[in-house]
Write a protein that holds these residues in place. Structure first.
Motif, short mmCIF file in Angstrom:
data_model
loop_
_atom_site.label_atom_id
_atom_site.label_comp_id
_atom_site.label_asym_id
_atom_site.label_seq_id
_atom_site.Cartn_x
_atom_site.Cartn_y
_atom_site.Cartn_z
N ILE A 31 161.13 10.94 14.39
CA ILE A 31 160.98 12.28 13.84
C ILE A 31 162.29 13.07 13.99
CG2 ILE A 31 159.72 14.46 14.00
CD1 ILE A 31 158.05 12.10 12.99
N LEU A 32 162.72 13.66 12.89
CA LEU A 32 163.78 14.67 12.90
C LEU A 32 163.08 16.02 12.98
CD1 LEU A 32 166.93 15.05 12.63
CD2 LEU A 32 166.46 15.59 10.22
N HIS A 33 163.17 16.67 14.14
CA HIS A 33 162.41 17.89 14.41
C HIS A 33 163.33 19.11 14.36
CE1 HIS A 33 159.72 20.76 16.33
NE2 HIS A 33 160.62 20.95 17.30
N TYR A 34 163.06 20.01 13.42
CA TYR A 34 163.78 21.28 13.39
C TYR A 34 163.26 22.14 14.54
CZ TYR A 34 166.03 20.56 8.81
OH TYR A 34 166.82 20.12 7.78
N SER A 35 164.16 22.74 15.31
CA SER A 35 163.75 23.51 16.48
C SER A 35 162.87 24.70 16.12
CB SER A 35 164.98 23.98 17.26
OG SER A 35 165.81 24.79 16.45
N ASN A 36 163.01 25.18 14.88
CA ASN A 36 162.16 26.29 14.41
C ASN A 36 161.11 25.80 13.44
OD1 ASN A 36 164.03 25.67 12.43
ND2 ASN A 36 164.19 27.78 11.67
N SER A 37 160.69 24.53 13.63
CA SER A 37 159.78 23.90 12.69
C SER A 37 158.47 24.68 12.53
CB SER A 37 159.46 22.48 13.16
OG SER A 37 158.49 21.87 12.33
N ALA A 38 158.10 24.83 11.27
CA ALA A 38 156.84 25.52 10.96
C ALA A 38 155.72 24.54 10.66
CB ALA A 38 157.05 26.45 9.76
N GLY A 39 156.00 23.25 10.72
CA GLY A 39 154.94 22.29 10.40
C GLY A 39 155.33 20.88 10.74
N ARG A 40 154.35 20.01 10.77
CA ARG A 40 154.56 18.60 11.05
C ARG A 40 155.11 17.90 9.81
NH1 ARG A 40 151.37 16.76 15.32
NH2 ARG A 40 151.01 14.78 14.28
N VAL A 41 155.42 16.61 9.96
CA VAL A 41 155.90 15.85 8.80
C VAL A 41 154.84 15.85 7.72
CG1 VAL A 41 157.53 14.36 10.00
CG2 VAL A 41 155.13 13.74 9.95
N SER A 42 155.30 15.94 6.50
CA SER A 42 154.38 15.93 5.37
C SER A 42 154.65 14.71 4.51
CB SER A 42 154.54 17.20 4.54
OG SER A 42 155.86 17.30 4.05
N ASP A 43 153.71 14.36 3.69
CA ASP A 43 153.81 13.19 2.81
C ASP A 43 153.92 11.92 3.65
OD1 ASP A 43 153.75 14.91 0.58
OD2 ASP A 43 155.92 15.21 0.72
N SER A 44 154.33 10.86 3.01
CA SER A 44 154.50 9.59 3.69
C SER A 44 156.00 9.31 3.83
CB SER A 44 153.82 8.46 2.89
OG SER A 44 154.33 8.43 1.57
N PRO A 45 156.38 8.40 4.72
CA PRO A 45 157.80 8.09 4.86
C PRO A 45 158.40 7.62 3.54
CG PRO A 45 156.54 7.11 6.65
CD PRO A 45 155.55 7.63 5.65
N PRO A 46 159.62 8.04 3.22
CA PRO A 46 160.24 7.63 1.95
C PRO A 46 160.47 6.13 1.92
CG PRO A 46 161.85 8.69 3.37
CD PRO A 46 160.53 8.88 4.03
N SER A 47 160.21 5.54 0.76
CA SER A 47 160.44 4.11 0.60
C SER A 47 161.93 3.83 0.45
CB SER A 47 159.67 3.58 -0.61
OG SER A 47 160.12 4.23 -1.80
N GLY A 48 162.31 2.61 0.71
CA GLY A 48 163.71 2.21 0.59
C GLY A 48 163.83 0.89 -0.11
N PRO A 49 165.04 0.39 -0.26
CA PRO A 49 165.23 -0.92 -0.89
C PRO A 49 164.62 -2.02 -0.02
CG PRO A 49 167.27 -0.17 0.12
CD PRO A 49 166.30 0.97 0.21
N THR A 50 164.18 -3.07 -0.66
CA THR A 50 163.56 -4.17 0.08
C THR A 50 164.34 -5.48 -0.11
OG1 THR A 50 162.05 -4.49 -1.80
CG2 THR A 50 161.26 -3.13 0.04
N ILE A 51 164.25 -6.06 -1.30
CA ILE A 51 164.93 -7.34 -1.52
C ILE A 51 166.08 -7.22 -2.52
CG2 ILE A 51 162.90 -8.70 -0.94
CD1 ILE A 51 162.45 -9.09 -3.96
N GLN A 52 166.41 -5.98 -2.93
CA GLN A 52 167.45 -5.78 -3.94
C GLN A 52 168.82 -6.17 -3.38
OE1 GLN A 52 165.21 -3.61 -2.91
NE2 GLN A 52 164.19 -2.59 -4.62
N LEU A 53 169.38 -7.25 -3.90
CA LEU A 53 170.64 -7.77 -3.38
C LEU A 53 171.83 -7.04 -3.98
CD1 LEU A 53 171.73 -10.00 -1.51
CD2 LEU A 53 171.91 -11.46 -3.52
N ASP A 54 171.86 -6.86 -5.29
CA ASP A 54 173.00 -6.22 -5.95
C ASP A 54 173.23 -4.81 -5.41
OD1 ASP A 54 173.36 -8.49 -7.41
OD2 ASP A 54 172.44 -7.72 -9.24
N TRP A 55 172.14 -4.10 -5.12
CA TRP A 55 172.24 -2.75 -4.57
C TRP A 55 173.03 -2.77 -3.26
CZ3 TRP A 55 171.02 -0.22 -0.11
CH2 TRP A 55 170.87 1.17 -0.15
#
Length: 545
Positions: free
Chosen positions: A294-318
């Protein structure tokens, strides 16, 4: 912890100071660390395991240093088996005696201690230390290693508001002894059970930041078998350093970090005041593992929202294109005040070419791994000691070819000869269908090229001879090659290895002996007076009577 010392070790303080006088030159500052290595129960994936702790911590304490500092690290081995620590990326200038791998050092016996005396000479950047014997790395014992610039050296970005070390990588629920037994039995390791960030599973670690401020994140892949991708929900990352080299400051949404590699990025807390996911996921695996912090802002007004962002998986050229985008900042100073671009690596004639090809042979019915058909086996005596004492029969120079042989694989204690002040072109060739990660102790190299297919002399026409990155660990993509230029500017016995720890353990490594005929401190420090002696070196003297 700096300046921490156990009462039982106070008697050795005078000895350590004498060692400093005899083993270091100049008046650079000293930093003292005293570490007690023990077993301890850990639960990183919710299952009780036997971990390796340093001063009761998993991961171990952070090493904080500044360019040219002398580090005095006294390690007490309270395990019931031999132990060694090595320092990934720390060059040990003129001092492979302190490298902490079995080819250079005798293990610390159970119940004994050894004091490493090393200097972070002419280095800056982000690294890590780790236990180098067997599969100890699978039990912990690793930690961050930071080398800051001297105050008189300009850094090419404003001072960040904070500095975080992130040690990420794959993890197994089996204890290190069970994993070693699997490898000794002739099999490869199973697929990892999960991923960790600073020794914890999903959402087990929180990084607190102030809104509007910028922070430096030093990220290392300390895993055993798997490349990872790193990203932060809703935030960009500005790359500023790669294993001791100030980089061209490109912005990335995510970074591929291969085994053993380290990066520094700047992240600005410029989003709405809430919590955000820090995400690590596996790359190039059929099953994708993911973990979060978790990246927590010290003045956070709420918990994490949505789902974790997806990333590359098997993309080799990338991944290849991202790797090619890494460049040196030519105008920035490194550890010294002169610009990094003042070293024109592309205008220096190479003295020789070494081609290294990995393979996965079956030898005597068991899975092994090899380099140029040689699967490394440890000798009964550390190679550096055998070399120093002229002990015959431990190893032979030229016991590994400079080129792929195409022949059948065999087991051998492989050592390659190299001359001090040479300038090598090294081509890593990967005919297999997985990503390789290679590390060379004692040196940095310039990653001049990488591409798919078979390397040939014509491939040199594609080399970047102006501003490529300099680093100590590099990936080689499936059925591809990576070429580097490396100054042979550090005398000693140096480990060249796969950072895939199962492959390293089963033979994908060798030693590079960089030799100078001059018996001079200018080229290499003498054997430390406190050097542990074992094998055929046992009973010898580190100094004349």
């Amino acid at each position: 912890m700096v300046d921490e010392c156990y009462n039982k070790s106070m008697w050795s303080f005078t000895l350590v100071v004498l060692l400093l006088v005899s083993c270091t030159i100049g008046e650079d500052p000293y930093r003292f660390y005293t570490w007690n290595v023990t077993y301890g129960d850990i639960y990183p994936l919710g299952v009780k395991q036997q971990g390796i702790l340093i001063n009761g911590k998993f991961p171990g304490p952070q090493i904080e240093s500044v360019t040219n500092d002398n580090l005095i690290i006294s390690v007490f081995n309270s395990l019931d088996e031999p132990f060694l620590l090595s320092w990934n990326g720390v060059q040990q200038r003129r001092n492979s005696w302190q490298d902490g791998v079995y080819g250079t050092n005798c293990p610390i016996p159970p119940g004994k201690n050894f004091t490493y005396v090393l200097q972070v000479k002419d280095q800056i950047g982000s690294y890590f230390y780790f236990p180098s014997l067997g599969m100890h790395k699978a039990a912990g014992g690793f930690g961050g290693f930071k080398i800051a610039s001297r105050s008189v050296i300009p850094v090419p970005f404003p001072p960040p508001a904070g500095d975080f070390t992130i040690l990420a990588g794959d993890w197994f629920k089996k204890n290190h002894t069970d994993l070693k037994a699997i490898l000794d039995g002739g099999s490869d390791l199973p697929f990892p059970d999960g991923l960790l960030i600073n020794g914890r599973g999903s959402n087990g670690y929180t990084f607190t930041v102030d809104q509007g401020k910028t922070y430096r994140l030093r990220i290392s892949n300390v895993g055993l078998t798997t490349s990872i991708n790193f990203r932060i929900q809703g935030h960009k990352m500005l790359l500023v350093e790669v294993e001791g080299t100030h980089s061209l400051q490109n912005t990335y949404d995510s970074l591929d970090i291969h085994l053993g590699q380290s990066y520094s990025v700047l992240v600005t807390a410029d989003q709405a005041a809430q919590d955000y996911f820090i995400v690590v996921s596996t790359r190039f695996t059929s099953q994708v593992l993911t973990t979060t912090s978790i990246l927590h802002y010290s003045n956070s007004a709420g918990r994490v929202s949505d789902s974790p962002p997806s990333g590359p998986t098997i993309q080799l050229d990338w991944s290849v294109e991202q790797a090619r985008s890494l460049r040196r900042n030519l105008t920035a100073s490194g550890p010294r005040p002169n610009p990094q671009g003042s070293y024109h690596y592309g205008l220096i004639n190479t003295t020789h070419t070494v081609r290294l090809q990995n393979s996965a042979p079956i030898i005597n019915g068991k899975q092994r791994y090899a380099v140029n058909s040689v699967s490394f086996i440890p000798a009964d005596t550390p190679l550096k000691l055998a070399d120093h004492f002229n002990i015959p029969g431990v190893f032979s120079l030229g016991s590994i070819s400079n080129n792929p042989t195409g022949g059948g694989a065999y087991r051998q204690t492989s050592v390659m000869a190299a001359d001090f002040r040479g300038y090598a072109e090294i081509v890593f060739e990967n005919p297999e269908d997985n990503v390789q990660s290679w590390h060379i102790d004692g040196h940095n190299f310039f990653v001049v090229g990488m591409d798919g297919g078979q390397w040939s002399p014509a491939s040199r026409l594609t080399y970047n001879l102006r501003d490529t990155i300099s680093r100590c660990t590099v990936q080689v993509y499936p059925e591809s090659w990576t070429a580097v230029y490396m100054p042979l500017d550090n005398v000693g016995m140096w480990n060249v290895r796969s950072e895939n720890w199962a492959r390293q353990y089963l033979g994908q490594q060798f030693y590079l002996r960089v030799y100078s005929p001059a018996n001079s401190w200018r080229d290499e420090y003498p054997i430390p007076t406190n050097a542990l002696l074992c094998g055929r070196a046992a009973g010898r003297l580190t100094r004349p009577v």
